[in-house]
Design an enzyme around this catalytic site. Structure first.
Site, PDB file in Angstrom:
ATOM      1  N   SER A 129      76.063  -0.833  14.881  1.00 57.58           N
ATOM      2  CA  SER A 129      75.052  -0.662  16.200  1.00 57.58           C
ATOM      3  C   SER A 129      73.961   0.666  15.830  1.00 57.58           C
ATOM      4  CB  SER A 129      75.879  -0.259  17.295  1.00 57.58           C
ATOM      5  OG  SER A 129      76.589   0.954  16.903  1.00 57.58           O
ATOM      6  N   LYS A 142      70.198  -0.009  20.942  1.00 58.55           N
ATOM      7  CA  LYS A 142      69.326   0.663  22.442  1.00 58.55           C
ATOM      8  C   LYS A 142      68.262   0.243  22.640  1.00 58.55           C
ATOM      9  CE  LYS A 142      73.388   3.476  23.017  1.00 58.55           C
ATOM     10  NZ  LYS A 142      74.195   3.238  24.447  1.00 58.55           N
ATOM     11  N   GLU A 157      70.428   8.422  31.986  1.00 59.34           N
ATOM     12  CA  GLU A 157      71.320   9.477  31.580  1.00 59.34           C
ATOM     13  C   GLU A 157      71.574   9.364  29.976  1.00 59.34           C
ATOM     14  OE1 GLU A 157      71.828   6.136  32.239  1.00 59.34           O
ATOM     15  OE2 GLU A 157      73.232   5.562  30.714  1.00 59.34           O
TER      16      GLU A 157
END
Ligand SMILES: Cc1ncc(COP(=O)(O)O)c(C=O)c1O
Lengths: 405, 266
Positions: A387, A94, A116
């Site tokens: 990830s 991310k 969010e």
């Protein structure tokens, strides 16, 4: 399907075939247009690209490694390579998206970001980038999630962000997105909505994809360097879809490479507790885009469930809907139990504790490996996108395996 | 009477139209019908029914709460159509405000057909912009329904012209940058936005988001053709100890709003 068409999508109005687009209040259109224009200018601007590249390399620690996981491979019956996004700063893929969008925020002259978050990973990453770039940061988080992820709430606050617990609806990620959208409708002049995944209204799906597509670009070169050939398959978990599209995209034109996206199968797609938008949902409109959503007969959103907070979302990025319908990628559910078995296997064979999201990618690879081997008549080579790391999941996994205290 | 006639009649009287909103199925389907009928009886000119939706991103806390109550009570899309039919049957024009997914799920053309059959005048679509509305444009033409898209202070002149060109019936101007919810002050941006809309179309312009009482209705009515009131009316029902008290305060506020739009002549 013309695979090369993938490079041309979305079209100028943000559509991937019939999916994507903009299903948002008119009040947001000007901000989305501004973002789209700023993004397109930035793409062509060498100085922006150089700064983004510098941050990814010197701050986030990229490119991430591609690691041949021999002991896990032996158990899988496939040659498994792990794309080590878990080693990035803040612990997941991310950070790529967050640094890109935070740089864009500065470029647009905005001083405040909102985000969010479900598990808190995207909130922590956003708070990190906001601290680095001196932006005010407000993170919306469902009240249920603030309770189950108290440590991440503390992390965000340490980094200087304000965390707002959302008490409407199911009080989870979907409601946090609703609340962030409501904030944005009133504050677009000075605020950027730093959306955490490759979903939502245009230009987010294509823009976020482009910020994270380095995962696949790196992995493609790394596998060629290490094995001299492309892999047989690339696998990733699919929440909103950013890590999956990030690793898929560079391979979409390689027709021999199978693409697998693994969704949160929860307690099984035949139960009402899962997050399988493709096997358990249908095309609809949610959070700004037409895509696959979990919905009832009346088009009301059905609450999703997964042991993994990052996969627990009733919608999915529109490019995945398109890849699904064209048959270029295959999406399959992986249950909580399958994911947790894979989680434990990776811990014990490789000494790597994965994020529970990523464990769904691992579990999926274990599930498809035998069929692939049979089809190919040899041991398949599979790249799995690892990830994120499992630090944030120690409590969930600890109680799942009953090994706490 | 149709909505267009109501706007024309009010225009002839030199005043604005009052539009009162209520989610269908809140607190129950019959309760919402009673509420809307009471609003009309107390002098509200037109009713905006909201179809309860699980993810109402344009709504503030009051309408969110009411929608949640309606959905928890099991309200279905067909119940909203029944409520429209019942309220329209009393003679007041009824327009439906709805988020897009429930319509797409029902089938756009089928919904347009059933809405027309129920006596609804058309749709207000808060998360559908004309750019994405091909199916709705065709269905609303086929079933002769009005189309109200929203314009916002942030809309460029080009978008505003494009948006109003796709409207029929009336245009909805969101008076403040923000979601529904009663506010102490309606925005200064509203009159400016209304005059921009007037430069682009002869359609009536409704202004919503934020009106709380008759005095504010008078203020908005001095420059807009329609004064749209939602959260303040919903709150009457939400905060009442019982249904009778809710209807009483709803009648009182409706009468106040009806007086408000008549207090200024233009
Ligand atoms: C480590 C990790 N992987 C995957 C996801 C799922 O998101 P996406 O599908 O956008 O990659 C998350 C979301 O929080 C995450 O933290």
């Amino acid at each position: 399907m013309n695979a090369s068409a993938a490079g041309l999508l979305p079209d100028v109005s943000g559509h991937f075939g019939r999916y994507g687009g903009r299903f948002v209040p008119e009040a947001l259109i000007a901000a989305l247009d501004q973002l789209d224009a700023a993004y397109r200018h930035a793409t062509a601007d060498e100085a922006f690209q150089a700064e983004f590249g510098r941050l990814l390399r010197d701050y986030a620690g990229l490119p991430s490694l591609l690691y041949r996981a021999d002991r896990f491979s032996a158990a899988a019956g496939a040659r498994i390579f792990l794309k080590r996004e878990d080693l990035n700063h803040t612990g997941a893929h991310k950070v790529r998206n967050v640094l890109g969008q935070a740089l864009l925020t500065k470029r647009m002259g905005k001083k405040r970001v909102i985000a969010e978050t479900g598990a808190g990973q995207h909130g922590v990453a956003t708070a990190t980038a906001a601290a680095l770039m001196d932006l005010e940061c407000v993170v919306y988080m469902g009240e249920v999630d603030t309770e189950r992820q108290a440590l991440n709430v503390a992390r965000m606050r340490m980094l200087g962000a304000t965390v707002v617990p959302v008490r409407t609806g199911s009080r989870t990620l979907k409601d946090a997105i609703n609340e962030a959208l409501r904030d944005w409708v009133s504050t677009v002049d000075d605020t950027h909505y730093l959306l955490g995944t490759a979903a939502g209204p245009h230009p987010f799906p294509g823009m976020v994809r482009d910020f994270v597509r380095g995962i696949g670009v790196e992995a493609r070169q790394q596998i060629l360097d290490q094995t001299g050939a492309l892999p047989d398959a690339v696998a990733a978990c699919v929440g909103g879809g950013s890590n999956a599209i990030g690793i898929f995209h560079a391979f979409v034109g390689d027709e021999g490479v199978r693409l697998y996206g693994f969704e949160g199968g929860g307690e099984g797609v035949s139960t009402d507790r899962h997050s399988a938008r493709f096997s358990g949902g249908s095309p609809g409109v949610l959070h700004g885009a037409r895509t696959y959503v979990l919905q009832d007969e009346d088009g009301q959103t059905i609450e999703s469930y997964s042991i993994s907070a990052g996969l627990d979302y009733p919608s999915v990025g529109p490019e995945h809907a398109w890849l699904h319908d064209t048959g270029r990628a295959t999406y399959l559910p992986v249950t909580d139990a399958e994911a947790m078995d894979a989680f434990q296997l990776l811990c014990r064979t490789e000494g790597i504790i994965p994020a529970i999201e990523s464990a769904h990618g691992l579990g999926g690879a274990l599930a498809v490996a035998p069929t692939l081997a049979e089809e190919l008549g040899r041991e398949p080579t599979i790249i799995v996108n690892l990830s994120g790391r499992g630090d944030k999941d120690v409590e969930t996994a600890g109680s799942y395996f009953r090994i706490l205290g | 009477m149709g909505l267009t006639e109501v706007f024309e009649k009010a225009r002839a009287e030199g005043r604005a139209v009052s539009v009162g909103c209520m989610p269908a199925g809140f607190p129950t389907v019959d309760g919402s019908i009673a509420a809307m009928v009471a609003m009309a009886e107390a002098g509200i000119d037109a009713i905006e029914v909201e179809l309860p939706y699980s993810d109402p991103v344009m709504d503030g806390p009051v309408i969110q709460r009411a929608s949640e109550i309606a959905l928890a009570g099991g309200v279905r899309t067909k119940d909203t159509l029944r409520a429209i039919e019942a309220v329209a049957g009393t003679g007041v024009p009824v327009v439906l405000m709805t988020y897009w997914n429930p319509i797409e799920r029902y089938g756009v053309d089928a919904f347009a057909r059933d809405l027309a059959a129920a006596g609804g005048t058309g749709l207000i679509t808060p998360d559908l912009i004309p750019d994405e509305a091909h199916e709705w444009l065709a269905a609303s033409d086929a079933h002769q329904l009005d189309r109200t898209f929203l314009v916002s202070p942030s809309s460029t002149d080009e978008r505003l012209a494009m948006t109003v060109a796709h409207c029929r019936g009336f245009v909805y101007a969101t008076a403040v940058m923000g979601v529904t919810g009663a506010r102490d002050q309606t925005s200064v941006a509203a009159p400016a936005l209304v005059s921009r809309v007037r430069a682009a179309t002869d359609l009536p312009v409704g202004v919503g988001l934020g009106v709380r009482d008759g005095a504010q209705a008078a203020e908005v009515g001095s420059f807009a053709d329609g004064v749209i009131v939602g959260s303040a009316l919903v709150r009457c029902v939400l905060e009442a100890p019982d249904e009778a008290a809710g209807l009483a305060s709803l009648r009182a506020l409706s009468a106040d709003l009806a007086r408000g739009v008549r207090a200024v002549t233009r």
